[in-house]
Each structure stands twice: as structure tokens, then as C-alpha cells.
Design an enzyme around this catalytic site. Structure first.
Site, PDB file in Angstrom:
ATOM      1  N   CYS A 294      99.771   8.528 -40.462  1.00 44.30           N
ATOM      2  CA  CYS A 294     100.789   8.794 -39.438  1.00 44.30           C
ATOM      3  C   CYS A 294     101.429   7.483 -38.965  1.00 44.30           C
ATOM      4  O   CYS A 294     100.774   6.667 -38.317  1.00 44.30           O
ATOM      5  CB  CYS A 294     100.142   9.536 -38.274  1.00 44.30           C
ATOM      6  SG  CYS A 294     101.150   9.685 -36.798  1.00 44.30           S
TER       7      CYS A 294
ATOM      8  N   CYS B 115     101.412   6.924 -35.191  1.00 40.66           N
ATOM      9  CA  CYS B 115     100.036   6.632 -34.749  1.00 40.66           C
ATOM     10  C   CYS B 115      99.718   5.156 -34.953  1.00 40.66           C
ATOM     11  O   CYS B 115      99.152   4.501 -34.074  1.00 40.66           O
ATOM     12  CB  CYS B 115      99.025   7.478 -35.523  1.00 40.66           C
ATOM     13  SG  CYS B 115      99.175   9.246 -35.290  1.00 40.66           S
TER      14      CYS B 115
END
Length: 148
Positions: free
Chosen positions: A69, A72
């Protein structure tokens, strides 16, 4: 008697009772010796997350993330910065949803990064999406009971 707070060691999972007045003086786990309130983000496994979420009396903010991600990964340094700013009165941790998909299901995670704030055995608030450190700090301060 001095007011105490229960904290689960995020390294070994042992429950510790720490005087609230001593949170800032570097308390260590009575079992493994790891620092309990050092302002570092800890990676959790599902068992430690469950125990800490149910037991911790101090605020615990958990980042549900995955290595693939992009947002993230971009938020990780901001999350660490917020952890240092909120220590010793709140702790920040993360759990990899790719390695532990059942945790995402259990906590009804629909997208990542997702932040869930736990305190006194319950979910207090949640926040979706990557955020800068200042927003993460403000989120914790607004939603958790912390000493001034």
C-alpha cells in the site's frame, strides 16, 4: 495509593501495572524488560493486538496497513513522528493486514491505511486514510482520555 494504568507489553504480550506518574520515566516490562512507553511504533501480531485492545488503560492507536500500500508506506514516517509526540501517554502500533487478513475482517477494515484508537477495553474512534503527524496527534488528543 498511586493511580496505576495497565499496559500490555507490545513485545511479549505480558500485562504490566504502571503508576501513571511514572509513565514518562521509561517503565519497562516486568517479564522481558522492553520499554513500554518509549515513543516507538511496534509491529503487532493478532494475539498481542487483541490483548492490548482489551487490557490497555492508556490510549493505543493501531495502524492497519500492508506493505504493498503506497499511502501506508508514505504515512509510516508521519505515524512514527506522532508516536514520539504522544509518548508516554499514548502508544502507537501497527498490524500488517496482508500477513493477518482475519484481523481486518474482525475489525471491519474496508480500506487501508485505517487507524483505530483503543482505550479501556474498547474501540474509541477510527480514522481512514493516510494522515500527517499533526492530524494523527490531534485525532488521539480529541478522542482519548489523556493527562494534560
Amino acid at each position: 495509593m498511586a493511580e496505576t494504568a495497565k499496559l500490555v507489553c507490545l513485545d511479549c504480550g505480558s500485562t504490566n501495572r504502571v503508576p501513571v506518574a511514572k509513565l514518562g520515566s521509561g517503565p519497562k516490562c516486568g517479564t522481558c524488560g522492553a520499554k513500554l512507553t518509549d515513543g516507538k511504533v511496534r509491529a503487532l501480531d493478532p494475539a498481542t493486538l487483541q490483548k492490548a485492545a482489551k487490557t490497555d488503560e492508556a490510549p493505543l492507536l493501531v495502524d492497519f496497513w500492508a506493505p504493498w500500500c503506497g499511502p501506508c508506506r508514505m504515512m509510516a514516517p508521519q505515524f512514527q513522528q506522532a508516536a514520539q509526540a504522544l509518548a508516554p501517554h499514548a502508544r502507537l502500533a501497527k498490524i500488517d493486514t496482508q500477513d493477518h487478513p482475519a484481523v481486518s475482517q474482525k475489525h471491519n477494515i474496508r480500506g487501508i491505511p485505517a487507524l483505530i484508537l483503543f482505550q479501556n477495553g474498547r474501540e474509541v474512534a477510527r480514522l481512514a486514510g493516510a494522515r500527517p503527524a499533526a492530524e494523527i496527534e490531534a485525532f488521539v488528543r480529541q478522542n482519548a482520555r489523556m493527562p494534560a
